[in-house]
Design an enzyme around this catalytic site. Sequence first.
Site, short mmCIF file in Angstrom:
data_model
loop_
_atom_site.label_atom_id
_atom_site.label_comp_id
_atom_site.label_asym_id
_atom_site.label_seq_id
_atom_site.Cartn_x
_atom_site.Cartn_y
_atom_site.Cartn_z
N ASP A 192 0.84 -0.86 -0.07
CA ASP A 192 -0.03 0.00 -0.16
C ASP A 192 0.68 1.55 -0.35
O ASP A 192 0.56 2.33 -0.90
CB ASP A 192 -0.83 -0.04 1.43
CG ASP A 192 -2.28 0.23 0.84
OD1 ASP A 192 -2.51 0.70 -0.64
OD2 ASP A 192 -2.89 0.53 2.20
N ASP A 215 -9.34 -2.63 2.96
CA ASP A 215 -8.73 -1.40 3.58
C ASP A 215 -9.79 -2.23 4.60
O ASP A 215 -9.87 -2.12 5.80
CB ASP A 215 -9.30 -0.29 3.26
CG ASP A 215 -7.74 0.30 2.59
OD1 ASP A 215 -7.12 -0.20 2.50
OD2 ASP A 215 -8.77 0.97 2.10
#
Length: 538
Positions: free
Chosen positions: A391, A443
């Site tokens: 990420d 997420d």
Amino acid sequence: MATARRAWRLPFVAAAAAALLVLLLACSAAADDASYDDDAGAPRTPGCSNKFQLVKVKNWVNGTEGATVVGLSARFGAPLPRDMHEAQKSFAVLANPFDCCSNLTSKLANSIALATRGECAFTAKAKTAQAGGAVGLLVINDNEELYKMVCSENDTSIDVTMPVVMIPQSAGKKLKGFLDHGASVEVQLYSPNRPVVDLSACFLWIMAVGTIVCASLWSELVACEQVDERYNQLTRKDGPNTGTNYSEDKEIFEISAKGAIIFIITASVFLLLLFYFMSSWFVWVLIVLFCIGGIEGMHVCLVTLLARIFKDCGQKTVQLPFLGEVLTLSVGIVPFCMVFAILWAVYRHASFAWIGQDILGICLMITVLQMARLPNIRVASALLSAAFVYDIFWVFISPLIFHESVMIAVARGDNTGESIPMLLRIPRFFDPWGGYDMIGFGDIIFPGLLVAFSYRFDRASEKGIINGYFLWLIVGYAVGLFLTYLALFLMDGHGQPALLYLVPCTLGLIVILGWVRGDLHDLWNYRKGRMENLVDEP
């Protein structure tokens, strides 16, 4: 001998595997904002230090209000009013010459000049228009992007006392066309503030936390008395005559450390392919995959809920050609789910489409979190640490290599007119700029796998709410998500790698708690069967 039984189920395992591959593509919590990032390399001099701001350009043609255009203010020039009622209406006039690079022959007194980009510096255009009496300058870009108008190195001191705004090519051509045909065009420029806190962000926070809580407790509270085991919609049951005997446990996909690393590497390759070869048909493939996964996710959730409420419905079956014996519930629910997903795909650009996208997405994530499981903290550390690096790299470091954030570019669906659907989104209802607050499925799913594991561990080891791990990981996830949105606000809406905040608040928390409580060894080497056997011993 048992008769072969078969539940009607879509090919969810294959669809979910494909969908899981692209979940990472939307891992960054994205949010646009009314301000643009400054160019660090652009020179700052007296009179050339403004912050870039999005600008609303309201316009009236012969007294009839047209569509509001969104522009971008320059690094130089006068600041714009924040309130529409404080902004003055002015007539728009075409600059002559149109590039506004030399002495003007058009009368610009108390008017806003409309000029095209090119031939000279932006500051030169502004000085020329201001010398001609203009009270503002609209620069038409040569494409649809909003280019940042900065000062050159030779501009040591800029004295521009009127606002200068860049507008897209299509909007500029439209205004120019009206003026060419003798229409009267009035323009009003202002840049409203975005609210510090929008309720949509709070709702999205609740949706994300609620999805993880619901998925973790699903099998305990919702599915505990679901349909007869022989007709479980998640599992195909074949009799001994077929030579195979599937159990419910074998439908659970247990993630391994090696598989986690391979998955992250594969997702990185796929992300690069999307970045370089992004096209509308490629996004359509993702939309179809999302619909397939959403249909099965909604089907599983609805069948489980209805079988829980109406217990008799979970036992009734019907014979169908080619499919054999299937649940009566599925006969009605699957077509409903298919129509729901198709309608969302058809109307995905409508103002209400976010509702359907969120429903399909939540159902898909709940089902994925039932199907995929982490066996212990050792595997969780491998998966979440790799996703953490993934990420951060594709959001923050990739611009140094690819000149823009690969993750954010793919999530926006640049140059396709589409955006990938693997995210929850909700409109900013009280924001004058509109737009959406969004969070990627990754997420929710990656921390959700760990939270769901903590709940199973608490149940197996008979831990209470306070001395267990589930409640604290829910709190940790909620805090991590709050920190993500706080970072979005502090960094003027620049897309954030949410796992940068979520992984320390979940994985870091359970490791520290386990170490303090002396449970770290059990968490690290946890095995479901072994722990349950220990609990069952007298």
